[in-house]
Design a protein around this motif. Structure first.
Motif, short mmCIF file in Angstrom:
data_model
loop_
_atom_site.label_atom_id
_atom_site.label_comp_id
_atom_site.label_asym_id
_atom_site.label_seq_id
_atom_site.Cartn_x
_atom_site.Cartn_y
_atom_site.Cartn_z
N ILE A 79 9.85 14.09 -27.99
CA ILE A 79 11.19 14.11 -28.57
C ILE A 79 11.28 15.15 -29.69
N PHE A 80 10.29 15.14 -30.58
CA PHE A 80 10.28 16.10 -31.67
C PHE A 80 10.17 17.54 -31.16
N LEU A 81 9.31 17.74 -30.16
CA LEU A 81 9.12 19.08 -29.62
C LEU A 81 10.41 19.64 -29.02
N ALA A 82 11.17 18.79 -28.35
CA ALA A 82 12.41 19.25 -27.73
C ALA A 82 13.38 19.82 -28.76
N PHE A 94 20.40 20.35 -33.09
CA PHE A 94 19.12 19.69 -33.36
C PHE A 94 19.24 18.19 -33.08
N ARG A 95 20.31 17.58 -33.57
CA ARG A 95 20.51 16.15 -33.33
C ARG A 95 20.72 15.85 -31.85
N LEU A 96 21.47 16.71 -31.15
CA LEU A 96 21.72 16.51 -29.73
C LEU A 96 20.43 16.59 -28.93
N THR A 100 19.17 13.42 -26.69
CA THR A 100 19.05 13.58 -25.24
C THR A 100 17.63 13.27 -24.77
N THR A 101 16.64 13.81 -25.47
CA THR A 101 15.25 13.57 -25.09
C THR A 101 14.87 12.11 -25.32
N GLY A 198 13.41 9.67 -35.49
CA GLY A 198 14.37 10.72 -35.21
C GLY A 198 15.33 10.93 -36.37
N GLY A 199 15.76 9.84 -37.00
CA GLY A 199 16.63 9.96 -38.16
C GLY A 199 15.94 10.64 -39.32
#
Length: 225
Positions: A79-82, A94-96, A100-101, A198-199
């Motif tokens: 998720i972070f890499l995406a 960036f948030r999208l 999505t991932t 993610g936040g």
């Protein structure tokens, strides 16, 4: 074991198949979750700590992203890499990318849930079917006016078939239900962690994005002067 299978009747064949399938998938999921739970939390917390201390893009690309790539088998790393591998994304992009991932990873974490639910639902029904078939055999072996040994043996065999099949169906369903609920708990835990981590990354990126934007504006204004 073979005698038990024979005494349970024809429904023992699909119940045996369900039990083998459930045991195989449970072992696979246990190994899968063990790999995630024993490593992910420490790696991601270390990454977020490093990202907050070294927010520059050059440091992120040279040091932090390779760390995530080494642990790309972890959902949060992917998720972070995406998001981090995007070329100078805006905050919304960036948030999208994170969202999505994360949705795709959540779908992969629910793998085999449908299979588990199917086994949990069908195993008791097959046991009930075995009960009905066993009772049918018992009544078929029981003849009015006869109390001989052969008739009694047929009735006993039918009752035994009914009880064995019912017990087997319940055992398979209960065994599968226990691990299915365990994996569902792990899934809910990961879902909460996706939101938390993610936040945190999005917040850190917003801070870096704002500081870089302010720096570029200041440099441009000084150049105009």
């Amino acid at each position: 074991m073979l005698r038990l299978l024979i005494s349970g009747g024809i429904v023992m064949v699909p119940l045996l198949g369900f039990s083998i399938l459930a045991a195989t998938l449970i072992l696979e999921r246990l190994f899968f979750w063990w790999q995630i739970l024993r490593r992910q939390d420490a790696i991601i917390r270390q990454f977020l700590n490093s990202y907050s201390r070294f927010p520059k893009s050059e440091v992120v690309k040279k040091k932090l992203i390779p760390c995530l790539e080494k642990n790309a088998d972890l959902p949060v790393s992917r998720i972070f890499l995406a998001a981090l591998q995007l070329h100078q994304p805006s905050v919304e992009d960036f948030r999208l990318a994170l969202e999505t991932t994360a949705h795709a990873e959540l779908a992969s974490l629910k793998r085999f849930h449908t299979v588990f639910e199917t086994i949990i639902s069908l195993a008791p029904l097959l046991g009930l079917l075995g009960t009905v078939l066993g009772l049918i055999n018992s009544f078929a072996a029981l003849k009015i006016g006869e109390v001989g040994g052969g008739s009694t043996a047929g009735v006993t065999g039918g009752i035994s078939e009914a009880l064995v099949s019912t017990a087997t169906g319940l055992i398979v369903a209960i065994f599968t239900l226990f691990f299915a609920n365990l994996f569902r708990g792990f899934y809910q835990q990961q879902r909460a962690l996706f939101l938390e981590y993610g936040g945190q990354l999005e917040l850190l990126y917003r801070q870096r994005f704002g500081s870089e934007l302010f720096h570029r504006r200041g440099t441009r204004e000084r150049g105009e002067i």
